[in-house]
Design an enzyme around this catalytic site. Structure first.
Site, PDB file in Angstrom:
ATOM      1  CB  VAL A  69       2.667   0.248   4.505  1.00  0.00           C
ATOM      2  CG1 VAL A  69       3.636  -0.673   5.235  1.00  0.00           C
ATOM      3  CG2 VAL A  69       1.494   0.599   5.409  1.00  0.00           C
ATOM      4  CB  CYS A  70       4.894  -1.696   0.823  1.00  0.00           C
ATOM      5  SG  CYS A  70       4.543  -2.870   2.146  1.00  0.00           S
ATOM      6  CB  VAL A  71       4.575   3.236  -1.835  1.00  0.00           C
ATOM      7  CG1 VAL A  71       5.103   4.388  -2.684  1.00  0.00           C
ATOM      8  CG2 VAL A  71       3.981   2.152  -2.734  1.00  0.00           C
ATOM      9  CD1 TRP A 123      -2.708  -1.570   0.285  1.00  0.00           C
ATOM     10  CD2 TRP A 123      -2.160  -1.938   2.421  1.00  0.00           C
ATOM     11  NE1 TRP A 123      -3.495  -2.606   0.725  1.00  0.00           N
ATOM     12  CE2 TRP A 123      -3.165  -2.864   2.043  1.00  0.00           C
ATOM     13  CE3 TRP A 123      -1.657  -1.997   3.720  1.00  0.00           C
ATOM     14  CZ2 TRP A 123      -3.673  -3.818   2.898  1.00  0.00           C
ATOM     15  CZ3 TRP A 123      -2.159  -2.945   4.583  1.00  0.00           C
ATOM     16  CH2 TRP A 123      -3.164  -3.839   4.172  1.00  0.00           C
TER      17      TRP A 123
END
Length: 212
Positions: free
Chosen positions: A118-120, A115
Protein backbone atom coordinates in the site's frame (compact mmCIF):
# COMPACT_ATOMS: atom_id res chain seq x y z
CA UNK A 1 11.55 -2.21 -20.47
CA UNK A 2 14.74 -0.25 -19.71
CA UNK A 3 17.32 -2.39 -17.94
CA UNK A 4 18.99 -0.95 -14.89
CA UNK A 5 22.69 -1.57 -15.39
CA UNK A 6 26.02 0.19 -15.78
CA UNK A 7 27.99 2.25 -13.28
CA UNK A 8 25.61 5.20 -13.39
CA UNK A 9 22.76 2.98 -12.19
CA UNK A 10 24.47 2.43 -8.83
CA UNK A 11 23.27 4.64 -5.98
CA UNK A 12 25.39 7.54 -4.76
CA UNK A 13 24.88 9.30 -1.41
CA UNK A 14 25.28 12.75 -2.95
CA UNK A 15 22.39 12.01 -5.35
CA UNK A 16 20.10 10.16 -2.91
CA UNK A 17 17.14 11.21 -0.81
CA UNK A 18 15.38 8.84 1.60
CA UNK A 19 11.69 8.80 2.52
CA UNK A 20 10.61 6.66 5.48
CA UNK A 21 6.87 6.04 5.40
CA UNK A 22 4.47 4.97 8.15
CA UNK A 23 6.75 2.96 10.43
CA UNK A 24 4.03 3.14 13.07
CA UNK A 25 2.60 0.82 15.74
CA UNK A 26 -0.70 0.16 13.97
CA UNK A 27 0.99 -0.97 10.78
CA UNK A 28 3.60 -3.03 12.62
CA UNK A 29 0.95 -5.09 14.42
CA UNK A 30 -0.08 -6.65 11.12
CA UNK A 31 3.32 -7.10 9.47
CA UNK A 32 3.38 -10.80 8.62
CA UNK A 33 5.93 -10.86 5.81
CA UNK A 34 8.87 -10.40 8.19
CA UNK A 35 9.75 -10.75 11.84
CA UNK A 36 8.53 -7.35 13.15
CA UNK A 37 11.63 -7.02 15.29
CA UNK A 38 13.76 -7.38 12.16
CA UNK A 39 11.78 -4.64 10.42
CA UNK A 40 12.42 -2.24 13.31
CA UNK A 41 16.11 -3.18 13.38
CA UNK A 42 16.55 -2.83 9.62
CA UNK A 43 14.70 0.47 9.41
CA UNK A 44 16.75 1.90 12.26
CA UNK A 45 19.92 0.77 10.51
CA UNK A 46 18.74 2.36 7.26
CA UNK A 47 18.04 5.65 9.05
CA UNK A 48 21.47 5.63 10.70
CA UNK A 49 23.26 4.84 7.44
CA UNK A 50 21.45 7.71 5.70
CA UNK A 51 22.50 10.06 8.47
CA UNK A 52 26.09 8.79 8.34
CA UNK A 53 26.28 9.53 4.61
CA UNK A 54 24.51 12.91 4.92
CA UNK A 55 21.56 11.72 2.85
CA UNK A 56 18.49 13.94 3.38
CA UNK A 57 15.76 11.90 5.07
CA UNK A 58 12.07 12.77 5.13
CA UNK A 59 9.97 11.20 7.89
CA UNK A 60 6.24 10.81 7.38
CA UNK A 61 3.33 9.15 9.14
CA UNK A 62 -0.36 8.75 8.36
CA UNK A 63 -2.95 9.95 10.90
CA UNK A 64 -0.57 9.50 13.83
CA UNK A 65 -3.30 10.28 16.37
CA UNK A 66 -4.86 6.93 15.48
CA UNK A 67 -1.97 4.88 14.14
CA UNK A 68 0.72 6.01 16.55
CA UNK A 69 3.90 7.99 16.18
CA UNK A 70 6.88 6.80 14.14
CA UNK A 71 9.08 4.31 15.97
CA UNK A 72 11.22 6.06 18.56
CA UNK A 73 14.23 4.17 17.19
CA UNK A 74 13.84 6.19 13.98
CA UNK A 75 13.02 9.62 15.38
CA UNK A 76 15.93 9.32 17.83
CA UNK A 77 18.26 9.25 14.82
CA UNK A 78 16.89 12.66 13.73
CA UNK A 79 16.16 14.49 16.99
CA UNK A 80 13.94 17.53 16.57
CA UNK A 81 13.10 16.77 12.94
CA UNK A 82 9.46 17.30 12.00
CA UNK A 83 7.49 14.23 11.03
CA UNK A 84 5.02 15.06 8.27
CA UNK A 85 1.66 13.60 9.23
CA UNK A 86 -0.58 12.90 6.24
CA UNK A 87 -4.14 12.01 5.43
CA UNK A 88 -3.16 10.77 1.95
CA UNK A 89 -2.53 7.03 1.84
CA UNK A 90 -0.26 7.65 -1.15
CA UNK A 91 2.64 9.75 0.14
CA UNK A 92 3.39 11.02 -3.36
CA UNK A 93 0.03 12.80 -3.42
CA UNK A 94 0.99 14.79 -0.33
CA UNK A 95 2.41 18.12 -1.49
CA UNK A 96 4.33 18.72 1.74
CA UNK A 97 6.37 15.55 1.28
CA UNK A 98 6.95 15.99 -2.44
CA UNK A 99 8.02 19.61 -1.98
CA UNK A 100 10.64 18.58 0.56
CA UNK A 101 11.96 15.86 -1.73
CA UNK A 102 12.09 18.26 -4.68
CA UNK A 103 13.91 20.85 -2.57
CA UNK A 104 16.86 18.48 -2.16
CA UNK A 105 17.55 18.64 -5.89
CA UNK A 106 18.30 14.90 -5.89
CA UNK A 107 16.83 12.31 -8.23
CA UNK A 108 17.69 8.96 -6.64
CA UNK A 109 14.61 8.45 -4.50
CA UNK A 110 14.80 5.73 -1.85
CA UNK A 111 11.66 4.52 -0.10
CA UNK A 112 10.90 2.17 2.78
CA UNK A 113 7.68 1.81 4.69
CA UNK A 114 4.72 -0.14 6.01
CA UNK A 115 2.89 -1.76 4.32
CA UNK A 116 4.74 -2.71 1.14
CA UNK A 117 1.58 -3.34 -0.86
CA UNK A 118 0.00 0.00 0.00
CA UNK A 119 2.10 2.86 1.36
CA UNK A 120 5.30 1.77 -0.39
CA UNK A 121 3.93 0.63 -3.74
CA UNK A 122 1.74 3.66 -4.41
CA UNK A 123 4.41 6.39 -4.15
CA UNK A 124 7.10 4.21 -5.71
CA UNK A 125 5.01 3.50 -8.81
CA UNK A 126 3.83 7.09 -9.16
CA UNK A 127 7.30 8.60 -8.69
CA UNK A 128 8.85 6.13 -11.15
CA UNK A 129 6.24 7.15 -13.70
CA UNK A 130 7.20 10.78 -13.16
CA UNK A 131 10.83 10.12 -14.00
CA UNK A 132 12.37 9.53 -10.60
CA UNK A 133 15.03 6.86 -10.13
CA UNK A 134 13.20 4.92 -7.40
CA UNK A 135 14.62 2.27 -5.10
CA UNK A 136 12.66 0.40 -2.42
CA UNK A 137 14.46 -1.07 0.58
CA UNK A 138 12.58 -4.32 0.98
CA UNK A 139 13.87 -5.43 4.40
CA UNK A 140 13.00 -2.08 5.97
CA UNK A 141 9.48 -2.53 4.63
CA UNK A 142 6.86 -5.16 5.36
CA UNK A 143 3.52 -6.39 4.15
CA UNK A 144 0.41 -7.77 5.80
CA UNK A 145 1.34 -11.19 4.41
CA UNK A 146 4.25 -12.82 2.62
CA UNK A 147 2.14 -12.87 -0.53
CA UNK A 148 1.20 -9.20 -0.33
CA UNK A 149 4.84 -8.18 0.14
CA UNK A 150 6.05 -10.34 -2.74
CA UNK A 151 3.26 -9.33 -5.11
CA UNK A 152 3.93 -5.66 -4.33
CA UNK A 153 7.61 -6.15 -5.16
CA UNK A 154 6.69 -7.82 -8.46
CA UNK A 155 4.29 -5.00 -9.27
CA UNK A 156 6.89 -2.33 -8.54
CA UNK A 157 9.60 -4.10 -10.54
CA UNK A 158 7.20 -4.18 -13.49
CA UNK A 159 6.84 -0.41 -13.06
CA UNK A 160 10.61 0.08 -13.22
CA UNK A 161 11.37 0.35 -9.51
CA UNK A 162 14.70 -0.95 -8.18
CA UNK A 163 14.81 -3.32 -5.16
CA UNK A 164 17.55 -3.45 -2.53
CA UNK A 165 18.18 -4.30 1.12
CA UNK A 166 19.64 -1.85 3.61
CA UNK A 167 23.06 -3.51 3.68
CA UNK A 168 23.27 -3.53 -0.11
CA UNK A 169 22.43 0.18 -0.09
CA UNK A 170 25.07 0.92 2.56
CA UNK A 171 27.69 -0.93 0.52
CA UNK A 172 26.73 0.90 -2.65
CA UNK A 173 26.97 4.27 -0.92
CA UNK A 174 30.37 3.36 0.56
CA UNK A 175 31.60 1.84 -2.73
CA UNK A 176 35.32 2.01 -1.86
CA UNK A 177 36.91 1.30 1.54
CA UNK A 178 39.57 3.86 0.65
CA UNK A 179 36.84 6.46 1.16
CA UNK A 180 37.31 6.87 4.90
CA UNK A 181 34.99 9.84 5.49
CA UNK A 182 32.04 7.72 6.67
CA UNK A 183 33.71 4.43 7.62
CA UNK A 184 33.61 5.00 11.37
CA UNK A 185 29.88 5.78 11.41
CA UNK A 186 29.13 2.89 9.05
CA UNK A 187 31.10 0.49 11.22
CA UNK A 188 29.06 1.51 14.27
CA UNK A 189 25.84 0.76 12.37
CA UNK A 190 27.14 -2.66 11.35
CA UNK A 191 28.12 -3.49 14.93
CA UNK A 192 24.69 -2.48 16.24
CA UNK A 193 22.44 -3.86 13.51
CA UNK A 194 24.22 -6.48 11.38
CA UNK A 195 24.00 -9.28 13.95
CA UNK A 196 26.65 -11.93 13.28
CA UNK A 197 28.79 -9.67 11.10
CA UNK A 198 28.83 -7.01 13.80
CA UNK A 199 29.78 -9.54 16.45
CA UNK A 200 32.47 -11.00 14.19
CA UNK A 201 33.94 -7.53 13.66
CA UNK A 202 34.19 -6.94 17.40
CA UNK A 203 35.76 -10.37 17.83
CA UNK A 204 38.27 -9.54 15.12
CA UNK A 205 39.20 -6.36 16.99
CA UNK A 206 39.59 -8.36 20.18
CA UNK A 207 41.94 -10.84 18.47
CA UNK A 208 43.97 -8.07 16.85
CA UNK A 209 44.46 -6.44 20.24
CA UNK A 210 45.40 -9.67 22.03
CA UNK A 211 49.00 -9.93 23.17
CA UNK A 212 50.28 -13.51 23.45
Amino acid sequence: MTFRNGLDSLLRPEDSVLVLIDHQPYQLTNVNSHDPQAVVNNTTALAKVAKAFDVPTILTSVIADRGGKLFKQITDVFPGQEVIDRTWINTWEDKNVVDLVNATGRKQLIIAGLWTEVCVAMPAIQAAGEGWDVTVITDASGGSSVESHQVAIQRMIAAGVNMMTWMALASEWQRDWARTQHVEELTEVLISHMAGSGIAYMWEQQLLNTHL
